[in-house]
Design an enzyme around this catalytic site. Sequence first.
Site, PDB file in Angstrom:
ATOM      1  N   THR A   5      46.412 -20.877  55.594  1.00 34.47           N
ATOM      2  CA  THR A   5      46.329 -20.196  54.304  1.00 34.47           C
ATOM      3  C   THR A   5      47.453 -19.172  54.249  1.00 34.47           C
ATOM      4  O   THR A   5      48.110 -18.912  55.268  1.00 34.47           O
ATOM      5  CB  THR A   5      44.976 -19.461  54.124  1.00 34.47           C
ATOM      6  OG1 THR A   5      44.891 -18.413  55.097  1.00 34.47           O
ATOM      7  CG2 THR A   5      43.802 -20.396  54.292  1.00 34.47           C
ATOM      8  N   ALA A  44      45.149 -17.179  59.116  1.00 32.25           N
ATOM      9  CA  ALA A  44      44.882 -16.162  58.095  1.00 32.25           C
ATOM     10  C   ALA A  44      45.991 -15.125  58.211  1.00 32.25           C
ATOM     11  O   ALA A  44      46.265 -14.625  59.308  1.00 32.25           O
ATOM     12  CB  ALA A  44      43.521 -15.534  58.324  1.00 32.25           C
ATOM     13  N   VAL A  73      46.194 -15.679  63.802  1.00 30.48           N
ATOM     14  CA  VAL A  73      46.712 -14.614  62.931  1.00 30.48           C
ATOM     15  C   VAL A  73      48.132 -14.995  62.519  1.00 30.48           C
ATOM     16  O   VAL A  73      48.969 -15.337  63.357  1.00 30.48           O
ATOM     17  CB  VAL A  73      46.734 -13.256  63.657  1.00 30.48           C
ATOM     18  CG1 VAL A  73      47.258 -12.171  62.729  1.00 30.48           C
ATOM     19  CG2 VAL A  73      45.350 -12.896  64.174  1.00 30.48           C
ATOM     20  N   LYS A  74      48.358 -14.953  61.200  1.00 25.00           N
ATOM     21  CA  LYS A  74      49.676 -15.336  60.693  1.00 25.00           C
ATOM     22  C   LYS A  74      50.468 -14.068  60.408  1.00 25.00           C
ATOM     23  O   LYS A  74      49.997 -13.194  59.660  1.00 25.00           O
ATOM     24  CB  LYS A  74      49.471 -16.134  59.404  1.00 25.00           C
ATOM     25  CG  LYS A  74      50.532 -17.160  59.102  1.00 25.00           C
ATOM     26  CD  LYS A  74      50.063 -17.957  57.886  1.00 25.00           C
ATOM     27  CE  LYS A  74      50.989 -19.064  57.545  1.00 25.00           C
ATOM     28  NZ  LYS A  74      50.622 -19.675  56.247  1.00 25.00           N
ATOM     29  N   VAL A  75      51.655 -13.971  60.998  1.00 27.54           N
ATOM     30  CA  VAL A  75      52.507 -12.795  60.779  1.00 27.54           C
ATOM     31  C   VAL A  75      53.887 -13.261  60.320  1.00 27.54           C
ATOM     32  O   VAL A  75      54.339 -14.333  60.704  1.00 27.54           O
ATOM     33  CB  VAL A  75      52.648 -11.935  62.075  1.00 27.54           C
ATOM     34  CG1 VAL A  75      51.296 -11.416  62.543  1.00 27.54           C
ATOM     35  CG2 VAL A  75      53.333 -12.712  63.187  1.00 27.54           C
TER      36      VAL A  75
END
Length: 217
Positions: free
Chosen positions: A27, A56, A82-84
């Site tokens: 997402t 996310a 975790v998307k960074v």
Amino acid sequence: MKFFVDTAEIDAIAELNDLGMVDGVTTNPSLIKKSGRDIIEVTKEICDLVDGPVSAEVTATDAETMIAEGRKLVQIADNIAVKVPLTWDGLKACKALSDDGHMVNVTLCFSVNQAILAAKAGATFISPFIGRLDDINLDGMDLIADIRQVYDNYGFETEILAASIRSVNHIADSARIGADVITAPPAVIKAMVNHVLTDKGLDAFLADIKAAGIKIL
Ligand code: E4P
């Protein structure tokens, strides 16, 4: 090749998941906005549905807040990645969160150099954006091939997650090059089934079934 679905639409994920075609979900803030749902709520629902990694994305741009957001996101479920973003602060957050033992997806990658930095910062996934490079008349597939070569040269374990996929050709080309994962909108994944000769062949068989009165049940 693993298939991630690039959406926050629960029904679309469930349909593909029932067919065993969902190895994970990605997402981003635009997809969350499109869903009209609360990020925590919808992400939890996706995590309950799907066994594989669910990306996310953080909302902050400074490392400290990204790390704090990441630590909150991973409490949603065990399968959160975790998307960074691929910025210097994003790399700091990637290193801290991967050192904590969390999966990290480094997104918005547009060059091999960025992909090298993400791998060195401990990224679980690197997300090169094919379609957005094509949009500015560069070749997104060249980037997938270059990252594959460089990662193989040095044995980097970060998985190449081919993203910003706009067509079935992007998926076939990513598979040929050896991307570890593709993430695509549900409609593009479903379009992989289409072939004009399948339709034509089926029409001919149906005509013969009718003409010969062939019945099985
Ligand atoms: C990937 O993780 C992104 O969510 C996505 O693939 C971006 O695709 P777009 O360039 O079509 O928005």
